[in-house]
Motif scaffolding. Structure first.
Motif, short mmCIF file in Angstrom:
data_model
loop_
_atom_site.label_atom_id
_atom_site.label_comp_id
_atom_site.label_asym_id
_atom_site.label_seq_id
_atom_site.Cartn_x
_atom_site.Cartn_y
_atom_site.Cartn_z
N LEU A 58 11.34 1.32 -16.33
CA LEU A 58 11.00 1.46 -14.91
C LEU A 58 11.12 2.91 -14.46
CD1 LEU A 58 12.60 -1.70 -13.25
CD2 LEU A 58 10.32 -1.39 -14.21
N ALA A 59 12.09 3.66 -15.02
CA ALA A 59 12.20 5.08 -14.69
C ALA A 59 10.95 5.82 -15.16
CB ALA A 59 13.45 5.67 -15.33
N SER A 60 10.44 5.44 -16.34
CA SER A 60 9.20 6.09 -16.83
C SER A 60 8.01 5.71 -15.95
CB SER A 60 8.96 5.73 -18.30
OG SER A 60 8.39 4.45 -18.40
N GLU A 61 8.02 4.48 -15.44
CA GLU A 61 6.96 4.05 -14.52
C GLU A 61 7.04 4.83 -13.21
OE1 GLU A 61 4.56 2.20 -16.05
OE2 GLU A 61 4.80 0.42 -14.81
N THR A 62 8.27 5.12 -12.76
CA THR A 62 8.46 5.92 -11.56
C THR A 62 7.78 7.28 -11.73
OG1 THR A 62 10.60 4.87 -11.33
CG2 THR A 62 10.20 6.81 -9.96
N LEU A 63 7.95 7.87 -12.93
CA LEU A 63 7.33 9.17 -13.19
C LEU A 63 5.81 9.04 -13.24
CD1 LEU A 63 9.75 10.72 -15.80
CD2 LEU A 63 9.30 11.48 -13.48
N PHE A 120 3.76 6.76 -11.74
CA PHE A 120 3.20 6.63 -10.39
C PHE A 120 3.53 7.86 -9.54
CE2 PHE A 120 2.93 2.10 -11.51
CZ PHE A 120 1.67 1.83 -11.03
N GLY A 121 4.71 8.45 -9.80
CA GLY A 121 5.10 9.65 -9.07
C GLY A 121 4.10 10.78 -9.27
N ALA A 122 3.59 10.92 -10.50
CA ALA A 122 2.61 11.98 -10.77
C ALA A 122 1.35 11.75 -9.95
CB ALA A 122 2.29 12.01 -12.26
N LEU A 123 0.94 10.49 -9.83
CA LEU A 123 -0.24 10.18 -9.01
C LEU A 123 0.01 10.51 -7.54
CD1 LEU A 123 -1.29 6.77 -10.63
CD2 LEU A 123 -2.37 8.99 -10.93
N LEU A 124 1.20 10.14 -7.06
CA LEU A 124 1.53 10.44 -5.66
C LEU A 124 1.60 11.94 -5.42
CD1 LEU A 124 4.22 7.77 -4.69
CD2 LEU A 124 1.74 7.61 -4.70
N LEU A 125 2.08 12.66 -6.43
CA LEU A 125 2.16 14.12 -6.31
C LEU A 125 0.76 14.71 -6.18
CD1 LEU A 125 3.84 16.72 -6.47
CD2 LEU A 125 3.73 16.57 -8.94
N THR A 126 -0.17 14.23 -6.97
CA THR A 126 -1.55 14.68 -6.87
C THR A 126 -2.10 14.42 -5.48
OG1 THR A 126 -1.75 13.98 -9.16
CG2 THR A 126 -3.79 14.57 -8.04
N TYR A 127 -1.83 13.21 -4.98
CA TYR A 127 -2.27 12.85 -3.63
C TYR A 127 -1.73 13.85 -2.61
CZ TYR A 127 -2.07 10.19 0.80
OH TYR A 127 -2.16 9.79 2.10
N VAL A 181 6.17 0.14 -5.76
CA VAL A 181 5.02 1.04 -5.84
C VAL A 181 4.09 0.79 -4.65
CG1 VAL A 181 2.93 1.57 -7.14
CG2 VAL A 181 5.10 1.37 -8.33
N TRP A 182 3.84 -0.48 -4.36
CA TRP A 182 2.96 -0.81 -3.24
C TRP A 182 3.58 -0.40 -1.91
CZ3 TRP A 182 -2.01 -1.72 -3.04
CH2 TRP A 182 -2.54 -2.11 -1.80
N ILE A 183 4.90 -0.55 -1.77
CA ILE A 183 5.59 -0.15 -0.53
C ILE A 183 5.28 1.31 -0.22
CG2 ILE A 183 7.88 0.36 0.43
CD1 ILE A 183 8.89 -2.21 -0.85
N ALA A 222 18.40 4.23 -13.84
CA ALA A 222 17.52 4.10 -12.68
C ALA A 222 17.36 5.45 -11.99
CB ALA A 222 18.10 3.07 -11.72
N ILE A 223 18.46 6.19 -11.87
CA ILE A 223 18.42 7.45 -11.14
C ILE A 223 17.68 8.53 -11.94
CG2 ILE A 223 19.91 9.34 -10.36
CD1 ILE A 223 21.80 7.16 -9.28
N ALA A 224 17.70 8.43 -13.28
CA ALA A 224 17.05 9.45 -14.11
C ALA A 224 15.60 9.65 -13.69
CB ALA A 224 17.13 9.04 -15.58
N GLY A 225 14.90 8.53 -13.43
CA GLY A 225 13.49 8.62 -13.02
C GLY A 225 13.34 9.43 -11.75
N LEU A 226 14.22 9.16 -10.77
CA LEU A 226 14.15 9.86 -9.49
C LEU A 226 14.44 11.35 -9.65
CD1 LEU A 226 15.80 7.59 -6.79
CD2 LEU A 226 13.39 8.14 -7.16
N VAL A 227 15.42 11.67 -10.50
CA VAL A 227 15.79 13.07 -10.70
C VAL A 227 14.61 13.85 -11.27
CG1 VAL A 227 17.28 14.62 -12.03
CG2 VAL A 227 18.26 12.60 -10.94
N PHE A 228 13.98 13.29 -12.31
CA PHE A 228 12.83 13.99 -12.90
C PHE A 228 11.66 14.06 -11.92
CE2 PHE A 228 15.02 13.01 -16.94
CZ PHE A 228 15.07 14.29 -17.43
N LEU A 229 11.52 13.02 -11.12
CA LEU A 229 10.46 13.02 -10.10
C LEU A 229 10.67 14.15 -9.11
CD1 LEU A 229 8.03 11.17 -9.49
CD2 LEU A 229 9.44 10.08 -7.76
#
Lengths: 214, 98
Positions: free
Chosen positions: A30-35, A37-44, A199-201, B76-83
């Motif tokens: 899930l942390a990798s998924e955060t990154l 989707f995060g990259a897409l949001l960053l582009t936005y 992600v949808w939120i 869980a926090i690792a993702g946020l930190v890298f983000l």
């Protein structure tokens, strides 16, 4: 605790460790998924800083009602998913509640996809697909809709995978191939489902809310 | 006795989770209303802050991170930190352009 032997998998010799490892593994994913989707949001965000007015104009063209209803649908599916996961931890006699909640969760997920389908149809009719014949004059508006199609599409794929995982759970639990009590597969599927909801939120204010006040 | 225990369990489960769900829907409604109030640049920020509040509720209570072990929280926090690093590095460029 007699269910544990049915749930124990290689290479673990201890069920407690297996559950911990499963939970840890899904959180790393899930942390990798955060990154992702995060990259897409960053582009936005970067594009929006360049074209604030075009993004406001493009945001106004999205259908805020489809978006809001779909957000409510997903939040409700997170509720039923959470109840299913917690009921599975609580007691073996709550198996029917777990099953019922999983079925409602899968159906709400399907409802989301169907509503999104109607919305896509409307978007296509309004010529909101980037490329020749695009409805809005500003070049930045095409960037917005490029993001819109990409990110809602990727989200829909994630949600479809979630519906598949939940349906599989319903199948194995209904046929009693695996017990519901303390089943790590329910736990892990629930965590994945909640992330797709999160992600949808974040997509909701970025896609549906810009430009409403102006 | 046993039956009563079971219905008590179920009641507790639903009350707790329905409260979280109600809070999420209220926040959703709030962000919808706020989007129509002209506040200039704060409008989008409001939407994102409300989204952050919603996802905090989901992560801490639905995903039970509030009661998870430290190892799980770290993952869980690792993702946020890298983000955050990704956003900070990108905006160091984007926002500093003339």
């Amino acid at each position: 605790m007699s269910d544990e032997s049915a749930l124990l998998r290689e290479p673990w010799i201890d069920f407690g460790r297996q559950r911990e490892a499963g939970k840890f593994g899904i959180w790393v994913f899930l942390a990798s998924e955060t990154l992702f989707f995060g990259a897409l949001l960053l582009t936005y965000t970067a594009c929006r800083i360049e074209h604030p007015d075009a993004f406001a104009a493009a945001g106004r063209e999205t259908n805020v009602w489809y978006g809001t209803i779909n957000t409510a649908v997903l939040l409700t599916s997170s509720l039923t998913m959470a109840v299913a996961a917690q009921a599975a931890e609580e007691a073996a006699r709550l198996r029917r509640l777990v099953l019922a909640c999983l079925i409602i969760t899968a159906m709400l997920g399907l409802a989301f996809i169907v509503i999104k389908g109607f919305e896509y149809k409307e978007d296509i009719d309004k010529h909101l697909v980037p490329g020749a014949g695009f409805a809005l004059p500003q070049p930045g508006a095409q960037l917005f809709y490029g993001f819109y199609w990409l990110v809602t599409g990727v989200h829909a794929i994630h949600l479809s995978i979630g519906i598949g995982l939940v349906s599989r759970l319903i199948w194995v639990l209904y046929r009693r191939e695996l017990p519901a009590k303390d089943n790590p597969e329910i736990e892990v599927t629930a965590l994945y489902w909640h992330l797709v909801d999160i992600v949808w939120i974040f997509l909701y204010p970025l896609i549906y809310l810009p430009g409403r006040a102006s | 006795m046993n039956r009563r225990g079971a219905s008590g369990d179920i009641r507790h489960l639903w009350v707790r989770n329905l409260l979280i769900w109600a809070a999420l829907l209220v926040l959703l409604l709030l962000s919808l209303i706020a989007a129509y109030i002209p506040m200039g640049r704060i409008t989008t920020a409001t939407g994102i802050v409300i989204a952050a509040a919603k996802s905090t509720l989901v992560v801490l209570l639905f995903m039970e991170l509030a009661s998870a072990k430290p190892l799980i929280r770290l993952a869980a926090i690792a993702g946020l930190v890298f983000l955050m690093a990704m956003f900070a590095l990108t905006f160091a460029d984007v926002l500093a352009r003339p």
